[in-house]
Design a protein around this motif. Structure first.
Motif, short mmCIF file in Angstrom:
data_model
loop_
_atom_site.label_atom_id
_atom_site.label_comp_id
_atom_site.label_asym_id
_atom_site.label_seq_id
_atom_site.Cartn_x
_atom_site.Cartn_y
_atom_site.Cartn_z
N GLU A 144 6.61 13.33 2.97
CA GLU A 144 5.21 13.94 3.17
C GLU A 144 5.00 13.84 4.66
O GLU A 144 3.99 14.88 4.85
CB GLU A 144 4.52 13.01 2.29
N ASP A 150 0.87 -1.20 0.13
CA ASP A 150 -0.02 0.09 -0.14
C ASP A 150 0.93 1.47 -0.10
O ASP A 150 1.31 1.68 0.98
CB ASP A 150 -0.91 -0.12 1.34
N PRO A 151 0.99 1.85 -1.07
CA PRO A 151 1.91 3.11 -1.22
C PRO A 151 1.60 4.15 -0.25
O PRO A 151 2.17 5.26 -0.32
CB PRO A 151 2.01 3.51 -2.72
N THR A 152 0.45 4.20 0.38
CA THR A 152 -0.15 5.17 1.51
C THR A 152 0.21 4.94 2.72
O THR A 152 0.05 5.71 3.40
CB THR A 152 -1.59 5.61 1.32
N ASN A 153 1.12 3.87 2.99
CA ASN A 153 1.32 3.32 4.36
C ASN A 153 2.43 4.57 4.92
O ASN A 153 3.09 5.09 4.21
CB ASN A 153 1.92 1.99 4.38
N VAL A 154 2.36 4.59 6.26
CA VAL A 154 3.09 5.69 6.72
C VAL A 154 4.52 5.82 6.55
O VAL A 154 5.18 6.74 6.35
CB VAL A 154 3.08 5.78 8.36
N HIS A 156 5.57 -1.69 5.58
CA HIS A 156 6.62 -1.60 4.77
C HIS A 156 7.62 -2.09 5.57
O HIS A 156 7.87 -1.77 6.75
CB HIS A 156 6.84 -0.05 4.40
N ARG A 201 8.80 9.38 1.11
CA ARG A 201 8.67 10.45 0.17
C ARG A 201 8.75 11.97 0.74
O ARG A 201 8.47 12.96 0.03
CB ARG A 201 7.13 10.36 -0.54
N ALA A 231 6.02 4.74 3.62
CA ALA A 231 6.08 5.18 2.41
C ALA A 231 5.96 6.75 2.35
O ALA A 231 6.78 7.38 1.68
CB ALA A 231 5.07 4.54 1.69
N ARG A 232 5.14 7.10 3.17
CA ARG A 232 4.85 8.83 3.25
C ARG A 232 6.20 9.30 3.72
O ARG A 232 6.68 10.59 3.25
CB ARG A 232 3.57 9.03 3.95
#
Ligand code: 5GP
Length: 126
Positions: A22, A10-14, A108, A20, A16-17
């Motif tokens: 974010e 899931d590319p929205t996992n914390v 992740h 990036r 991954a953020r």
């Protein structure tokens, strides 16, 4: 490949953020292969998380799917973080939760580095 009973990446996992940029993190190390930062809820005086830069759900996924270069680069980074933080003596613990029974919360792959006091038994009984 979700080989550990976890869903696909899931590319929205914390994490991954965090990778990036974010959401903020307290970074201690970064190279081509890995990023390391302090855990937001430390369970020891030193509690750092090391994550690979690629999209892997768990250790099982990482070791099945990542390239040899990614695997070597990642584990060298884990070792560098421990050295950089001066944790070789008197020691530290490396821990990775994989899948539901382990209690893995963030999908992740990450290695916990725990140190700063005698850490006691590896697992709570129960
Ligand atoms: P797991 O249970 O998946 O092995 O470990 C996940 C770890 O990530 C936990 O120790 C938790 O405190 C940490 N964590 C969860 N969300 C964040 C966050 O937003 N920032 C940081 N730095 N750590 C987090």
């Amino acid at each position: 490949m979700p080989v550990s009973g976890l869903p696909p990446y899931d590319p929205t996992n914390v994490f991954a953020r965090i990778l990036r940029g974010e959401i903020p993190s307290s970074r201690v190390f970064e190279d081509e292969w890995a990023l390391a930062f302090h855990d937001i809820a430390p369970q020891a005086p030193v509690h750092v998380l090391v994550i690979p830069k690629g999209p892997y759900v768990s250790a099982a996924d990482f070791h099945a799917s990542a390239s040899d270069a990614e695997i070597a680069g990642f584990w060298r980074a884990v070792n560098r973080v421990a050295k950089q933080l001066g944790l070789d003596e008197p020691g530290h613990r490396l821990l990775a939760n994989v899948g539901p029974d382990s209690g893995q919360e963030v999908p992740h792959f990450h290695v916990h580095i725990l140190a700063g006091r005698p850490l006691g038994p590896m697992l709570a009984r129960g």
